[in-house]
Design an enzyme around this catalytic site. Structure first.
Site, mmCIF file in Angstrom:
data_model
loop_
_atom_site.group_PDB
_atom_site.id
_atom_site.type_symbol
_atom_site.label_atom_id
_atom_site.label_comp_id
_atom_site.label_asym_id
_atom_site.label_seq_id
_atom_site.Cartn_x
_atom_site.Cartn_y
_atom_site.Cartn_z
ATOM 1 N N ALA A 131 0.813 -1.268 -0.187
ATOM 2 C CA ALA A 131 -0.030 0.060 0.047
ATOM 3 C C ALA A 131 0.697 1.322 -0.045
ATOM 4 O O ALA A 131 1.408 1.794 1.048
ATOM 5 C CB ALA A 131 -1.036 -0.102 1.135
ATOM 6 N N GLU A 367 5.149 11.463 0.317
ATOM 7 C CA GLU A 367 3.924 12.440 0.620
ATOM 8 C C GLU A 367 3.285 12.503 -1.006
ATOM 9 O O GLU A 367 2.723 13.651 -0.926
ATOM 10 C CB GLU A 367 3.911 13.673 1.090
ATOM 11 C CG GLU A 367 4.505 13.059 2.379
ATOM 12 C CD GLU A 367 4.478 14.377 3.648
ATOM 13 O OE1 GLU A 367 3.588 15.155 3.341
ATOM 14 O OE2 GLU A 367 5.546 14.431 4.526
ATOM 15 N N GLU A 371 3.392 11.718 -10.376
ATOM 16 C CA GLU A 371 2.066 11.336 -10.884
ATOM 17 C C GLU A 371 1.058 11.294 -10.104
ATOM 18 O O GLU A 371 0.097 11.895 -10.693
ATOM 19 C CB GLU A 371 2.555 10.008 -11.423
ATOM 20 C CG GLU A 371 3.525 9.397 -12.380
ATOM 21 C CD GLU A 371 5.097 9.939 -11.573
ATOM 22 O OE1 GLU A 371 4.990 9.618 -10.478
ATOM 23 O OE2 GLU A 371 5.911 9.563 -12.262
HETATM 24 C C1 FAD Z 1 12.827 8.369 2.902
HETATM 25 C C2 FAD Z 1 11.491 7.935 2.933
HETATM 26 C C3 FAD Z 1 10.487 8.490 3.994
HETATM 27 C C4 FAD Z 1 9.107 8.281 3.967
HETATM 28 N N1 FAD Z 1 8.361 8.602 5.005
HETATM 29 C C5 FAD Z 1 7.282 8.068 5.154
HETATM 30 C C6 FAD Z 1 6.617 8.168 6.341
HETATM 31 O O1 FAD Z 1 6.676 8.940 7.301
HETATM 32 N N2 FAD Z 1 5.067 7.765 6.213
HETATM 33 C C7 FAD Z 1 4.423 7.078 5.391
HETATM 34 O O2 FAD Z 1 3.476 6.671 5.569
HETATM 35 N N3 FAD Z 1 5.246 6.883 4.175
HETATM 36 C C8 FAD Z 1 6.615 7.399 4.100
HETATM 37 N N4 FAD Z 1 7.205 7.228 2.775
HETATM 38 C C9 FAD Z 1 6.429 6.339 1.889
HETATM 39 C C10 FAD Z 1 6.361 7.458 0.699
HETATM 40 O O3 FAD Z 1 5.085 8.381 0.854
HETATM 41 C C11 FAD Z 1 5.805 6.423 -0.577
HETATM 42 O O4 FAD Z 1 7.042 5.950 -1.041
HETATM 43 C C12 FAD Z 1 5.061 7.131 -1.584
HETATM 44 O O5 FAD Z 1 3.869 7.308 -1.043
HETATM 45 C C13 FAD Z 1 4.822 6.200 -2.965
HETATM 46 O O6 FAD Z 1 4.536 5.081 -2.694
HETATM 47 P P1 FAD Z 1 5.562 3.531 -3.143
HETATM 48 O O7 FAD Z 1 7.017 3.789 -3.012
HETATM 49 O O8 FAD Z 1 4.985 2.405 -2.710
HETATM 50 O O9 FAD Z 1 5.481 3.932 -4.765
HETATM 51 P P2 FAD Z 1 4.208 3.134 -5.791
HETATM 52 O O10 FAD Z 1 2.912 3.723 -5.119
HETATM 53 O O11 FAD Z 1 4.413 1.762 -5.667
HETATM 54 O O12 FAD Z 1 4.160 3.885 -7.125
HETATM 55 C C14 FAD Z 1 5.564 3.377 -7.898
HETATM 56 C C15 FAD Z 1 5.128 4.195 -9.110
HETATM 57 O O13 FAD Z 1 4.004 4.060 -9.580
HETATM 58 C C16 FAD Z 1 3.274 5.368 -10.067
HETATM 59 N N5 FAD Z 1 1.923 5.126 -9.769
HETATM 60 C C17 FAD Z 1 1.251 4.439 -8.673
HETATM 61 N N6 FAD Z 1 -0.064 4.401 -8.966
HETATM 62 C C18 FAD Z 1 -0.325 5.330 -10.119
HETATM 63 C C19 FAD Z 1 -1.471 5.831 -10.703
HETATM 64 N N7 FAD Z 1 -2.677 5.357 -10.333
HETATM 65 N N8 FAD Z 1 -1.339 6.532 -11.878
HETATM 66 C C20 FAD Z 1 -0.055 6.675 -12.055
HETATM 67 N N9 FAD Z 1 0.934 6.472 -11.536
HETATM 68 C C21 FAD Z 1 0.982 5.689 -10.488
HETATM 69 C C22 FAD Z 1 3.920 6.126 -8.797
HETATM 70 O O14 FAD Z 1 3.852 7.510 -9.184
HETATM 71 C C23 FAD Z 1 5.564 5.685 -9.066
HETATM 72 O O15 FAD Z 1 6.096 6.384 -9.954
HETATM 73 C C24 FAD Z 1 8.416 7.505 2.937
HETATM 74 C C25 FAD Z 1 9.452 7.191 1.825
HETATM 75 C C26 FAD Z 1 10.631 7.484 1.805
HETATM 76 C C27 FAD Z 1 11.449 7.022 0.742
#
Ligand code: FAD
Length: 384
Positions: A131, A367, A371
């Site tokens: 998620a 955050e 995209e």
């Molecule tokens: C250093 C760091 C600190 C963080 N801190 C927190 C925190 O404190 N709390 C927390 O909850 N999270 C935290 N995160 C997580 C961060 O918010 C997520 O990495 C981010 O929301 C994206 O999720 P994902 O990495 O799973 O990417 P995914 O959702 O798997 O996306 C992968 C790719 O697919 C694209 N994509 C996905 N869905 C779609 C769509 N519908 N249309 C077009 N493109 C799409 C995305 O744009 C991306 O390019 C942190 C991440 C990092 C690296």
């Protein structure tokens, strides 16, 4: 740098935070990055300065300053070091804000003193292995049992979760099923000392290597039912509204990082002589500097307008998404051009621009990816 649109208090705060960042953080930033160390000492100093409670009402131990003050502080930290800016931004926007905005009086009185004078950091638990952008696909569960929530599951990539200064986390969990068949998502406050709560630091990061990022797992973690934040089923609403505020601070990190990268480029282009001239006197480099300054100015105006809307209690979600999207991408362009101006020197670890180049990259992912932000903005424009 004086901004005629800022009042005296904003200017003063900027100068104070800049002075602190240059005196205390700048000399240590490279080492903390190189060795991947979260500094409890610097975090303690930032607590002492009030930066980790800056936007919270004085009634609950905060500094009671406006959103713009908070954003200026994050901007000034990021001008020197993204990691320290990240610690401050995550605690204020993601840790304190949901409790202050949605907590009952009893919850505020219980949790907020710990997160202000108690010098404990609070985390925000939305992301899970399955998620990310699709946060409605949360798999962590919370089941009511004998007056308690029993939580099972885990969160990943969480800021401020695994250091000794972490006090706990606000967790989104599945608490049931709606009549539509969709998951019922709720938000629960979990103290780190609860049995079954386990954290682990993630060390091998490209960026924010001086900030604490980790995983947390919950195995039959039992918390009182009163730890439910807002109402049952309000999970998405609370978490997404919290991200609107959080996006302002990510934009501030992009702005501060770009400002720092621009200043480094200006300095280097002035000092570096090739073909018997400072390289900034070559028109292509002066145009690069002009473009950087223009983009930074534009980003600052967009971000400050979003802060103004928030402080006026007007809708600001669209502007926050635009500011985060534009500023994070602008920071990439600026830091890239700054590194180009530095030539080979910019690729060396001894030069902070190398760290800035890495630290920028998270800003287009955390955050809300770029995209997803474009989707959010399109929805605000009425496009479904
Ligand atoms: C250093 C760091 C600190 C963080 N801190 C927190 C925190 O404190 N709390 C927390 O909850 N999270 C935290 N995160 C997580 C961060 O918010 C997520 O990495 C981010 O929301 C994206 O999720 P994902 O990495 O799973 O990417 P995914 O959702 O798997 O996306 C992968 C790719 O697919 C694209 N994509 C996905 N869905 C779609 C769509 N519908 N249309 C077009 N493109 C799409 C995305 O744009 C991306 O390019 C942190 C991440 C990092 C690296």
């Amino acid at each position: 740098m004086k901004d005629p649109l800022l009042n005296h208090k904003h200017q003063q705060l900027r100068e104070e935070v800049r002075e602190f960042a240059e005196r205390e953080i700048q000399p240590r930033a490279a080492e903390l990055d190189e060795k991947s160390i979260f500094s409890t000492e610097l975090t303690g100093q930032m607590f002492d300065m009030g930066l980790l409670r800056i936007n919270l009402s004085e009634k609950y131990g905060g500094m009671g300053l406006d959103t713009l003050s908070y954003i200026i502080a994050v901007e000034e930290l990021a001008r020197v070091d993204g990691s320290q800016a990240a610690t401050v931004a995550a605690h204020n926007s993601l840790g304190i804000a949901p409790i202050a905005n949605y907590g009952t009086e009893a919850q505020k009185e219980h949790f907020l003193p710990m997160l202000t004078t108690g010098k404990k950091l609070w985390a925000f638990g939305l992301t899970e292995p399955n998620a990310g952008s699709d946060s409605n696909n949360t798999e962590t569960t919370a089941t009511p049992e004998d007056g308690k929530w029993v939580i099972n599951g885990g969160k990943i990539y969480i800021t401020n979760i695994s250091s000794v200064m972490s006090g706990g986390i606000t967790v989104q969990a599945v608490t049931g099923e709606r009549s539509s068949g969709m998951k019922e998502l709720s938000v629960i406050l979990v103290d780190r000392d609860t049995p079954g709560y386990k954290t682990e630091i993630i060390q091998s990061k490209m960026m924010w290597r001086g900030a604490d990022t980790g995983r947390v797992s919950f195995t039959n973690v039992k918390v009182p039912q009163e730890n439910l934040l807002g109402g049952r089923g309000m999970g998405s609403k609370i978490m997404l509204a919290t991200l609107d505020g959080g996006r302002l601070s990510i934009a501030a990190m992009g702005l501060g990082l770009a400002q720092g990268a621009y200043e480094m480029a200006m300095q280097y282009a002035t000092d570096r002589v090739q073909f018997r001239k400072p390289i900034r006197s070559f028109q292509i480099n002066s145009f690069k500097l002009a473009d950087m300054a223009t983009k930074i100015e534009l980003a600052r105006n967009l971000l400050y307008k979003a802060c103004w809307l928030k402080d006026q209690k007007l809708p600001f979600g669209k502007e926050a998404a635009m500011a985060k999207l534009y500023t994070s991408e602008m920071a990439r362009e600026v830091v890239n051009q700054s590194l180009q101006i530095h030539g080979a020197h910019g690729l060396m670890k001894e030069n902070p621009i190398e760290r800035f180049y890495r630290d920028q990259r998270i800003l287009e992912i955390g955050e809300g990816t770029s995209e997803i932000l474009r989707l959010v903005i399109a929805r605000h424009l009425g496009i479904r």
